[in-house]
Write a protein that holds these residues in place. Sequence first.
Motif, PDB file in Angstrom:
ATOM      1  N   PHE A   4       0.710  -1.170  -0.003  1.00  0.00           N
ATOM      2  CA  PHE A   4      -0.088  -0.003   0.029  1.00  0.00           C
ATOM      3  C   PHE A   4       0.875   1.253   0.023  1.00  0.00           C
ATOM      4  O   PHE A   4       2.092   1.228   0.462  1.00  0.00           O
ATOM      5  CB  PHE A   4      -0.581  -0.012   1.468  1.00  0.00           C
ATOM      6  N   SER A   5       0.171   2.278  -0.432  1.00  0.00           N
ATOM      7  CA  SER A   5       0.882   3.693  -0.315  1.00  0.00           C
ATOM      8  C   SER A   5      -0.046   4.337   0.230  1.00  0.00           C
ATOM      9  O   SER A   5      -1.366   4.546   0.277  1.00  0.00           O
ATOM     10  CB  SER A   5       0.848   4.115  -1.966  1.00  0.00           C
ATOM     11  N   HIS A   6       0.432   5.205   1.368  1.00  0.00           N
ATOM     12  CA  HIS A   6      -0.323   5.913   2.510  1.00  0.00           C
ATOM     13  C   HIS A   6       0.045   7.510   2.255  1.00  0.00           C
ATOM     14  O   HIS A   6       1.288   7.818   2.457  1.00  0.00           O
ATOM     15  CB  HIS A   6       0.038   5.466   3.962  1.00  0.00           C
ATOM     16  N   TYR A   7      -0.909   8.166   1.735  1.00  0.00           N
ATOM     17  CA  TYR A   7      -0.838   9.590   1.720  1.00  0.00           C
ATOM     18  C   TYR A   7      -1.396  10.505   2.696  1.00  0.00           C
ATOM     19  O   TYR A   7      -2.713  10.128   2.922  1.00  0.00           O
ATOM     20  CB  TYR A   7      -1.240   9.988   0.255  1.00  0.00           C
ATOM     21  N   PHE A   8      -0.843  11.097   3.588  1.00  0.00           N
ATOM     22  CA  PHE A   8      -1.238  11.868   4.432  1.00  0.00           C
ATOM     23  C   PHE A   8      -1.266  13.330   4.083  1.00  0.00           C
ATOM     24  O   PHE A   8      -0.159  14.079   3.795  1.00  0.00           O
ATOM     25  CB  PHE A   8      -0.418  11.789   5.689  1.00  0.00           C
ATOM     26  N   PHE A   9      -2.316  14.126   3.841  1.00  0.00           N
ATOM     27  CA  PHE A   9      -2.498  15.391   3.501  1.00  0.00           C
ATOM     28  C   PHE A   9      -2.713  16.240   4.906  1.00  0.00           C
ATOM     29  O   PHE A   9      -3.659  16.132   5.628  1.00  0.00           O
ATOM     30  CB  PHE A   9      -3.776  15.463   2.656  1.00  0.00           C
ATOM     31  N   HIS A  10      -1.928  17.055   5.148  1.00  0.00           N
ATOM     32  CA  HIS A  10      -1.813  17.821   6.335  1.00  0.00           C
ATOM     33  C   HIS A  10      -2.976  19.074   6.118  1.00  0.00           C
ATOM     34  O   HIS A  10      -2.475  20.079   5.319  1.00  0.00           O
ATOM     35  CB  HIS A  10      -0.280  18.278   6.526  1.00  0.00           C
ATOM     36  N   ALA A  11      -4.184  19.071   6.526  1.00  0.00           N
ATOM     37  CA  ALA A  11      -5.063  20.026   6.281  1.00  0.00           C
ATOM     38  C   ALA A  11      -5.664  20.331   7.856  1.00  0.00           C
ATOM     39  O   ALA A  11      -6.544  19.732   8.248  1.00  0.00           O
ATOM     40  CB  ALA A  11      -6.145  19.416   5.539  1.00  0.00           C
ATOM     41  N   LEU A  12      -5.105  21.132   8.612  1.00  0.00           N
ATOM     42  CA  LEU A  12      -5.674  21.729   9.846  1.00  0.00           C
ATOM     43  C   LEU A  12      -6.667  22.565   9.856  1.00  0.00           C
ATOM     44  O   LEU A  12      -6.783  23.772  10.162  1.00  0.00           O
ATOM     45  CB  LEU A  12      -4.398  22.286  10.566  1.00  0.00           C
ATOM     46  N   ILE A  13      -7.861  21.950   9.521  1.00  0.00           N
ATOM     47  CA  ILE A  13      -9.073  22.751   9.346  1.00  0.00           C
ATOM     48  C   ILE A  13     -10.133  22.084  10.160  1.00  0.00           C
ATOM     49  O   ILE A  13     -11.555  22.638   9.823  1.00  0.00           O
ATOM     50  CB  ILE A  13      -9.484  22.886   7.748  1.00  0.00           C
TER      51      ILE A  13
END
Length: 758
Positions: free
Chosen positions: A641-650
């Motif tokens: 697997f590929s794990h993408y973490f998108f940092h969106a402090l909303i």
Amino acid sequence: MKKEQALAARLHPRLRDWFFASFPGFTHAQLLCVPAVLNRESILLTSPTGSGKTLAGFLGVFDSVLRELESNGLKPGVRCIYISPLRALAYDIEKNLRGPITGMGLENELRIHLRTGDTPASERTKFRNKPSHFLVTTPESLAILLAQQSYAQHLAHTKFVIVDELHSFAGNKRGADLSISLERLQMLRGQSNLCRVGLSATAAPLDLLAQFLVGKNRHCRVAEARIEKEQIVDVFSPIRRDPYPPSGYTGVRLYAELSQLIRSRQSVIVFTNVRSAAEQIGLRLREQLPELADAIEIHHASLDRSVRLEVEDRLKSGELRAVVCSTSLELGIDIGAVDLVVMVATPKGVSRAIQRIGRSGHSLNKNSHGILVATNVNDLVEATVTAKLVRERALDPIKILDKPFDVVAQHIVGMVALAPASVDSIYQLITRARPFHDLTRKEFDRILHYLEGGGKALAQQYRGVFGKISVSDDGTVSLAHPRVAREFLVNIGTIVSEGFVDVMLKRRRLGSVEEGFIKGLQIGDLFVLGGRVVRLIDTGVQEAFVERADGQLPTIPRWNAAKMPLTSGVARAVRQLRADLAQQLRRETNDSLCVDWLVEHYQISLANAQAIVEQFRAQLAVSDVPTGDSMLIELYRDDDFSHYFFHALIGRSANDALSRIVAWRMKNRSGGNALVTIDDSGLLLTLRRFQELTLEDWRLCFEREGAEEDLRLALRGSELVKWQFRGVAQTGLMVPRNYPGHQRARKQMHWSTETIFR
């Protein structure tokens, strides 16, 4: 001094004598509020906890009642309605009102009726036959009273309405429901305007909340009392200087520190954000402090009323050394013995933090003291900025919920259950309430059509089943059948039925847990409720029978309580701290200077500052510090697997919507589904390796154009939509929660909702 003397001179002598025998003088909140109530002016008073604001609302009411008593005698009928967001607060106010009534020797003249879902039938009958002068209630119970002539006639004499903790209503369906109820109350009152008093410690923005309180085209005075006592807020973290402690270390230190705080204080409230955490922490504290185990209790909404009231009374009398709760003791309850509030995990907003801290030192001469506990570095950063915002009183702005149609449908049935009414008069009344001020006639007519037979899809075959009203040729709206009124009275309210099972210890109801939790247990399994370990011995219809199992190892119940989303104000402040500290770290090689900057600007301990700086330095070494200027994407690959973490402090809610749009667009580009995980700080998409996208492809997934349409497509048929539909169908009276005389089984409600939804 002149203002105090002038106000004292205006009060009825009997009231004035009692007041100065009980208090040294008026608080600033009382000087602002009481003159307005004496003049019958509606007022929104925002004032810190423990500043006497509840009494500020009632003093003018007592004056009016005393003068009526003196002149013509006090005839039966409600004069003042106090509306509470919590049954615990209603119970507390009802008890507190008896103090001044007894103090003025009015026990035989003035009566109080407490009306909530817990009120026994005998007390309801007593009120119907001989109405009290003070009604203490909740929005749901008020709507029930307004729909029955035998009760509504007693409300026609109402002169004052006090809405406590106004901010807790404004942004949700309970508040929309209340706003229409207040207009219906005004209609009963006739030409003479109700004096509406709104009370809150954390109201913002004030002008908008004033409109919410009084409705369209009515004047409301706004008063903001000064802060007369200090509110102390500290940040504690068991991680010390090391941002990555060994497994189990933070838990051991957390309970050790909590135990020490409880030993050293008179009485402590420990707040958690979910009920399961309250149960877990309460149980562990009893184990850590066996000598105080009988003086440590748990309090949350799933516990039985008798259990909750017993805890509240023991807390108020000073018997308890600690109470661990979720949100159930958050608002308004007078608990003067408490001298410390501990918040395990941040409360996700400034206003909520202020409310919780205000539970300590809840009297005029004591400071409020709160401790924010962070169990990891991300929590520590959030707690640090929350504490700073609390000191600055940077309140979270409230957004009023805009015209929920299911609430309108419920009130239309409630109004015509009392008496037939014209379409025009119903529309005019509803649109005077602030949440519905822009409800169009076309939207209103669609709601009427829905109530006539269930809407276009159902009316042709099932009008007799779903029809609640009929509209005559001359525009008069009436009930479709007398049974509709009976069914309506047992289905009022906007709180969605959650499917809980009563837990019975011998003949006593301990509380309730989720159906799904009980289904996963076997006879003999152990779990925790009310901070006590119990063993499952049998199950019945919506009941689980248990016995005590003290000292055994439990399974902690996983309550169906949604995690609270981070408010935009706290999220913005965290992004600012990140950006400022990252800039410092890029400029300075000496970390001690950055630590000093954190300590000075955010008033945190040296150990907490060191842990934050070390984590930020490590983040810069392997990636970047995410701020609000750009979207940081981090990719981690394992075998499959590929794990993408998108940092969106909303915040969690915004990331929930964003993740659905991005996952939908990703699926259309690369095929296949993504596993989505969200929190306040961002979203994680887990893909198979063949689904990986280029950076340019990801940019396209975040395009603003078409976002609303893609979200609608992503939600089509989802469990979330079904769950929301279930709530709307219950509030909109399409799927009854109950029938007269018995409660519907959860499975029946689910089946009905699923059938209609499809």
